[in-house]
Every structure is written in structure tokens, then in C-alpha cells.
Design a protein around this motif. Sequence first.
Motif, PDB file in Angstrom:
ATOM      1  N   SER A 114       0.786  -1.175  -0.441  1.00  0.00           N
ATOM      2  CA  SER A 114       0.269   0.154  -0.065  1.00  0.00           C
ATOM      3  C   SER A 114       0.676   1.332   0.005  1.00  0.00           C
ATOM      4  O   SER A 114       0.468   1.972  -0.949  1.00  0.00           O
ATOM      5  CB  SER A 114      -0.480   0.081   1.129  1.00  0.00           C
ATOM      6  OG  SER A 114       0.575   0.260   2.270  1.00  0.00           O
ATOM      7  N   MET A 115       1.636   0.872   0.952  1.00  0.00           N
ATOM      8  CA  MET A 115       2.660   2.561   0.659  1.00  0.00           C
ATOM      9  C   MET A 115       3.507   2.526  -0.549  1.00  0.00           C
ATOM     10  O   MET A 115       3.308   4.050  -0.989  1.00  0.00           O
ATOM     11  CB  MET A 115       3.479   2.092   2.494  1.00  0.00           C
ATOM     12  CG  MET A 115       3.265   2.227   3.327  1.00  0.00           C
ATOM     13  SD  MET A 115       4.449   2.134   4.478  1.00  0.00           S
ATOM     14  CE  MET A 115       3.798   2.559   5.948  1.00  0.00           C
ATOM     15  N   ILE A 118       0.841   3.592  -3.283  1.00  0.00           N
ATOM     16  CA  ILE A 118      -0.177   5.184  -2.659  1.00  0.00           C
ATOM     17  C   ILE A 118       1.152   6.398  -3.295  1.00  0.00           C
ATOM     18  O   ILE A 118       1.559   7.485  -4.231  1.00  0.00           O
ATOM     19  CB  ILE A 118       0.249   5.537  -1.186  1.00  0.00           C
ATOM     20  CG1 ILE A 118      -0.447   6.429  -1.233  1.00  0.00           C
ATOM     21  CG2 ILE A 118       1.160   5.670  -0.526  1.00  0.00           C
ATOM     22  CD1 ILE A 118      -2.135   6.546  -1.642  1.00  0.00           C
ATOM     23  N   THR A 166       0.918   8.162  -6.147  1.00  0.00           N
ATOM     24  CA  THR A 166       0.876  10.214  -5.854  1.00  0.00           C
ATOM     25  C   THR A 166       1.099  10.176  -6.875  1.00  0.00           C
ATOM     26  O   THR A 166       0.810  11.903  -7.795  1.00  0.00           O
ATOM     27  CB  THR A 166       0.885   9.759  -4.803  1.00  0.00           C
ATOM     28  OG1 THR A 166      -0.019  10.248  -3.766  1.00  0.00           O
ATOM     29  CG2 THR A 166       1.323  11.252  -4.690  1.00  0.00           C
ATOM     30  N   TRP A 172      -6.652  12.083   0.579  1.00  0.00           N
ATOM     31  CA  TRP A 172      -5.584  11.107  -0.079  1.00  0.00           C
ATOM     32  C   TRP A 172      -5.359  10.622   0.918  1.00  0.00           C
ATOM     33  O   TRP A 172      -5.048   9.275   0.475  1.00  0.00           O
ATOM     34  CB  TRP A 172      -4.379  12.464  -0.250  1.00  0.00           C
ATOM     35  CG  TRP A 172      -2.936  11.352  -0.428  1.00  0.00           C
ATOM     36  CD1 TRP A 172      -3.006  11.188  -1.359  1.00  0.00           C
ATOM     37  CD2 TRP A 172      -2.464  11.384   0.967  1.00  0.00           C
ATOM     38  NE1 TRP A 172      -1.163  10.879  -1.313  1.00  0.00           N
ATOM     39  CE2 TRP A 172      -1.263  10.663  -0.170  1.00  0.00           C
ATOM     40  CE3 TRP A 172      -2.050  10.994   1.688  1.00  0.00           C
ATOM     41  CZ2 TRP A 172      -0.009  10.141   0.384  1.00  0.00           C
ATOM     42  CZ3 TRP A 172      -0.864  11.011   2.471  1.00  0.00           C
ATOM     43  CH2 TRP A 172       0.332   9.963   1.651  1.00  0.00           C
ATOM     44  N   TYR A 214      -5.922   6.322   0.814  1.00  0.00           N
ATOM     45  CA  TYR A 214      -4.649   5.195   1.155  1.00  0.00           C
ATOM     46  C   TYR A 214      -5.624   4.152   2.038  1.00  0.00           C
ATOM     47  O   TYR A 214      -5.169   2.903   2.134  1.00  0.00           O
ATOM     48  CB  TYR A 214      -3.740   5.843   2.046  1.00  0.00           C
ATOM     49  CG  TYR A 214      -2.916   4.606   2.528  1.00  0.00           C
ATOM     50  CD1 TYR A 214      -1.703   4.384   2.420  1.00  0.00           C
ATOM     51  CD2 TYR A 214      -2.923   4.715   4.116  1.00  0.00           C
ATOM     52  CE1 TYR A 214      -1.102   3.728   2.402  1.00  0.00           C
ATOM     53  CE2 TYR A 214      -1.849   4.141   4.692  1.00  0.00           C
ATOM     54  CZ  TYR A 214      -1.073   3.462   3.682  1.00  0.00           C
ATOM     55  OH  TYR A 214      -0.308   1.949   4.178  1.00  0.00           O
TER      56      TYR A 214
END
Length: 228
Positions: free
Chosen positions: A28-29, A32, A36, A157, A161
Motif C-alpha cells: 500500500s505504501m 500510494i 500519487t 488522499w 490510502y
Amino acid sequence: MAYPDLFKQMLEWMPFVLKGFLLNILMSMLAIAIGTTLGAFLGFGQISPQPSVRVPSKIATQLFRNAPWLVLLFYCIFLMPYQVTIFNTTIQLPSWLRATIGFSFPVAANFSEIVRGAVKSVPYGQWEAAEALGYSRRTTLFKIILPQCITRMIPPWMNLYSLLLTATPLSMVVGVEEALGRTQAAVQAQGDSRVLIPMYLALLIIFFLYTWPINRLSLALERRFRTK
């Protein structure tokens, strides 16, 4: 005595499941971060005065925003190479990394809409005032408009996430050993149908405990920025 034994079985498998959850967090990090970055370019493209930039950006945004995440995931898993060779060095691309790239596309499309919406929310009179003062469009965007948009973009945002993290278990379908896949493996390994519901309930709680503070912080920031 059945319940203590059941609880003991769950505790024995929790480290195994939590290691999978760490992979969910990592995916996920990374997704994102990639999404982004790409989404910012798409968002700027959507507000470009040049049709050659604006139209493709809008098409890409709508395509990836409305496509099922699982379909995009399948495309990246099965169409991307399993390894790439750069300067005679072979680099393996594991399933979780290809899945992460697959998640990055819908994230980019959704963040593109966040950028476009935030920029459009700034009164157009500020653009006109900056133009009257002799500022270029680029200078107006990056020095006048975007600083006002940052606080407007942070809450959605953060919600994006949270949505992304809860979507990462989809990668189990394509063979990634994340938390959901490991929970399923733990249930099958124990061979006890009684642990089925408790194990999946524990997984639900794990995801909730991680995402709930993010959602609460997002709501708090949204209320705070709204009053300014």
C-alpha cells in the motif's frame, strides 16, 4: 475447554498472519507513492489549456478510475515480465511487486481527480488577478493556487490510502502471500472448522485497527481546514 484451545491455536498462527499484513502495508505504501506521483501529473494534465495534453489525461483518468481494480491487477500480474535484464543484470519481479504496480494505476486516477477538484475549488478570480499582475500560468499554479490546494487534498488522499490498503487482499487471487492468503492457509493447516470465523474476524480487526485512526485523522483535518 474448547475455547482456550481455540484461542491458543489462533495465537500460534497470529505471527504468521501479521507477517503477511506487513506485506499489505508495504504494498500500500509503495502503491500510494507511485500513484500519487503519476496522479499529480495526470491531474495537472487535466487542467492544462492544451487539448493535446488535457484530453489524453482525462481519458486515462476515467479509464483507470472506473476500471475494476482486480482486472487491472490481473493485467499487471500476467502481462508484466517475471524478470528484466538491465546491463547484463537480471532483476526478478515478484508477484507482490507486480501487484503493487497494478494497484498504482487506480490510485493515480483517483488522485488525479483529487488534484483536479482541489485546483477547480480555488476561485477563478485568483487566476484572473494573477494574470493581471503579469504572472505566467505556471507561476500562478505553483506559487498561488497549489499552496491553497495542499490542505484540501490531504483528507481525501488519506481516505484513498485507507481504501487502497483494504483493497490489497485482492492480490491473494493472483498468488501473493499477504494477510488474507496467510489467514486462509492457517485455517486450512489447522483442519478445524471452529477457527474459520475467529481467524477471519481477527484479520478484520487487524485491518480496522490500522485504518480507523487514519480515517479519524482525515475527518479531523477536514473539519479543521474547512473552518479556515
